[in-house]
Design an enzyme around this catalytic site. Structure first.
Site, mmCIF file in Angstrom:
data_model
loop_
_atom_site.group_PDB
_atom_site.id
_atom_site.type_symbol
_atom_site.label_atom_id
_atom_site.label_comp_id
_atom_site.label_asym_id
_atom_site.label_seq_id
_atom_site.Cartn_x
_atom_site.Cartn_y
_atom_site.Cartn_z
ATOM 1 N N CYS A 23 0.981 -0.987 0.023
ATOM 2 C CA CYS A 23 -0.019 0.103 0.020
ATOM 3 C C CYS A 23 0.876 1.125 0.025
ATOM 4 C CB CYS A 23 -0.711 -0.122 1.264
ATOM 5 S SG CYS A 23 -2.024 1.359 1.130
ATOM 6 N N CYS B 94 0.024 4.055 1.441
ATOM 7 C CA CYS B 94 -0.205 5.231 2.433
ATOM 8 C C CYS B 94 0.978 5.468 3.529
ATOM 9 C CB CYS B 94 -1.461 5.190 3.249
ATOM 10 S SG CYS B 94 -1.514 3.469 4.301
ATOM 11 N N CYS C 229 -3.818 6.240 0.129
ATOM 12 C CA CYS C 229 -3.201 4.943 -0.243
ATOM 13 C C CYS C 229 -3.037 4.648 -1.807
ATOM 14 C CB CYS C 229 -4.313 3.796 -0.059
ATOM 15 S SG CYS C 229 -4.585 3.848 1.805
ATOM 16 N N LYS D 87 -12.116 -4.694 2.737
ATOM 17 C CA LYS D 87 -11.592 -3.864 3.663
ATOM 18 C C LYS D 87 -12.426 -2.467 3.927
ATOM 19 C CE LYS D 87 -7.597 -0.990 4.756
ATOM 20 N NZ LYS D 87 -6.010 -0.826 4.472
ATOM 21 N N ARG E 55 -2.564 4.077 12.305
ATOM 22 C CA ARG E 55 -2.032 5.200 11.965
ATOM 23 C C ARG E 55 -1.002 6.011 12.734
ATOM 24 N NH1 ARG E 55 -7.805 6.667 8.860
ATOM 25 N NH2 ARG E 55 -7.633 4.861 7.763
ATOM 26 N N ARG F 214 -10.765 8.042 3.842
ATOM 27 C CA ARG F 214 -10.464 7.099 2.903
ATOM 28 C C ARG F 214 -11.784 6.368 2.335
ATOM 29 N NH1 ARG F 214 -5.232 6.857 4.000
ATOM 30 N NH2 ARG F 214 -4.517 5.696 5.873
ATOM 31 N N GLU G 299 -16.654 -7.817 -4.154
ATOM 32 C CA GLU G 299 -15.066 -7.448 -3.837
ATOM 33 C C GLU G 299 -14.379 -8.652 -3.894
ATOM 34 O OE1 GLU G 299 -13.211 -4.971 -4.016
ATOM 35 O OE2 GLU G 299 -14.326 -3.257 -3.587
ATOM 36 N N LYS H 2 -11.642 -7.273 6.919
ATOM 37 C CA LYS H 2 -10.778 -6.245 8.005
ATOM 38 C C LYS H 2 -11.603 -5.126 8.132
ATOM 39 C CE LYS H 2 -6.913 -3.387 8.057
ATOM 40 N NZ LYS H 2 -5.956 -2.738 7.339
ATOM 41 N N SER I 200 -5.848 -2.666 14.649
ATOM 42 C CA SER I 200 -5.088 -1.836 15.883
ATOM 43 C C SER I 200 -6.314 -1.322 17.000
ATOM 44 C CB SER I 200 -4.314 -0.838 15.351
ATOM 45 O OG SER I 200 -5.484 0.144 14.632
ATOM 46 N N TYR J 167 -2.323 -8.463 16.555
ATOM 47 C CA TYR J 167 -1.343 -7.901 17.456
ATOM 48 C C TYR J 167 -1.185 -8.902 18.703
ATOM 49 C CZ TYR J 167 -1.601 -4.300 14.153
ATOM 50 O OH TYR J 167 -1.984 -3.483 13.111
#
Ligand code: PBG
Length: 325
Positions: free
Chosen positions: A120, A122, A130, A195, A205, A217, A233, A248, A274, A313
């Protein structure tokens, strides 16, 4: 089916019998651990909104990658913080970029660890979008060409799997063509197919220093209100050559994971993002929830919904806890 002939509690009497009938067995096999690579050496800068997660230079990334592999986690996904950002995200697709160097170093140190890369712009653009911006708009087709170059540079450095997360149209096909043209047909594509334009990416971010400098976005990421569109998609990305697809975020989108899994017989991944991580960490640090039990429950729920691959994570903690189970 009526009581008293049927008593569901019969199968919940003890752990042995509960284990026997358990439909979802959480395991480390599908775990992928996200890592943030930054310039320099000896650098480990903690991300304040994501306790335990840090921006790290290549040498430190390799150290942690060894730990990840030792825990039995099959793969990592890499995100890059460049030296300089510019309007075209140049450092994202040069051979000497931070991610490219990290891939080479990890592959050398731990050949058994799968290296996935986020594809990506971004993280590399000065405007934080992006894709390429022209007249205040993110343009599709010239962005796709740069994404294909980025995927190629990751694959040349040794990435096993490239994961485009930009949500431009046609990028999977362009990446497949580019890789095949360079004799890299073994490199797999995990597309971020569904996404969503989510507020749960906030802490990321900060970690990737990739907040858009103007606007948002919504012209490329999906509207959280749409479920049927996710199937479109996914179908498009599979037609273009995606080997695996991703939904996501994960937890607020379990219905999407379930629908996609029901509609397509391909490996489905989910990104436990995140913001989902930060909420759990914050509540746990306040003593409001039992972190281990909550994380195991979330992981089980994502797998139960239909994702066999989970980017999270929490991966290192999960691997430790699952080993002890
Ligand atoms: C890059 C990208 C993002 C995430 C993964 N790849 C951020 C975004 O789209 O703004 C988010 C991951 C996370 O929140 O953990 N496009």
């Amino acid at each position: 089916m009526t009581f008293p002939v049927h008593r569901p509690r019969r199968l919940r009497q003890n752990e042995a019998i509960r284990g026997l009938v358990r439909e979802t067995q959480p395991s480390t096999h599908g775990l992928i651990y996200p890592m943030f690579v930054c310039p320099g050496s000896g650098v480990r800068a903690e991300v304040s909104s994501m306790p335990g997660i840090a921006q790290q230079s290549v040498d430190k990334i390799v150290e942690e990658a060894r730990e990840v592999a030792d825990l039995g986690i099959p793969g990592v996904i890499l995100f890059g913080l460049p030296e300089h950002k510019d309007e075209k995200g140049t450092e994202g697709y040069i051979a000497s970029g931070v991610v490219q160097r990290a891939i080479e170093a990890i592959r050398k140190a731990r050949p058994d660890l799968l290296v996935v890369t986020d594809v990506c712009l971004c993280e590399y653009t000065d405007h934080g979008h992006c894709g390429i911006v022209e007249n205040g708009k993110v343009v599709n087709d010239s962005t796709v060409e740069l994404l294909a170059q980025m995927a190629l540079s990751h694959a040349r450095a040794g990435a096993h799997i490239v994961a485009p997360s930009d949500m431009m149209d046609g990028r999977v096909g362009a990446i497949r063509k580019k890789l095949d043209g360079a004799n890299l047909s073994d490199v797999a594509i995990l597309s971020y197919a569904a996404k969503y334009c989510s507020s749960f990416y906030g802490p990321f971010r900060e970690a990737a220093q990739s907040a858009p400098q103007f606007g948002d976005r919504r012209s490329y990421q999906m509207d959280p209100a749409n479920a049927r569109e996710a199937l479109k998609e996914v179908a498009l990305d599979l037609d273009e050559g995606a080997d695996m697809i991703m939904v996501k975020p994960a937890l607020p989108y379990l219905d999407i994971i379930h629908r996609v899994r029901a509609a397509f017989d391909v490996p489905v991944a989910a990104y436990n993002v995140s913001g989902e991580y930060a909420m759990v960490k914050a509540a746990a640090q306040n003593g409001w929830i039992d972190e281990k039990r909550v994380v195991l429950e979330i992981f089980t729920a994502i797998q139960r919904a239909g994702a066999s691959i989970v980017l999270t994570y929490h991966a290192k903690d999960l691997a430790r806890w699952l080993k002890a189970c």
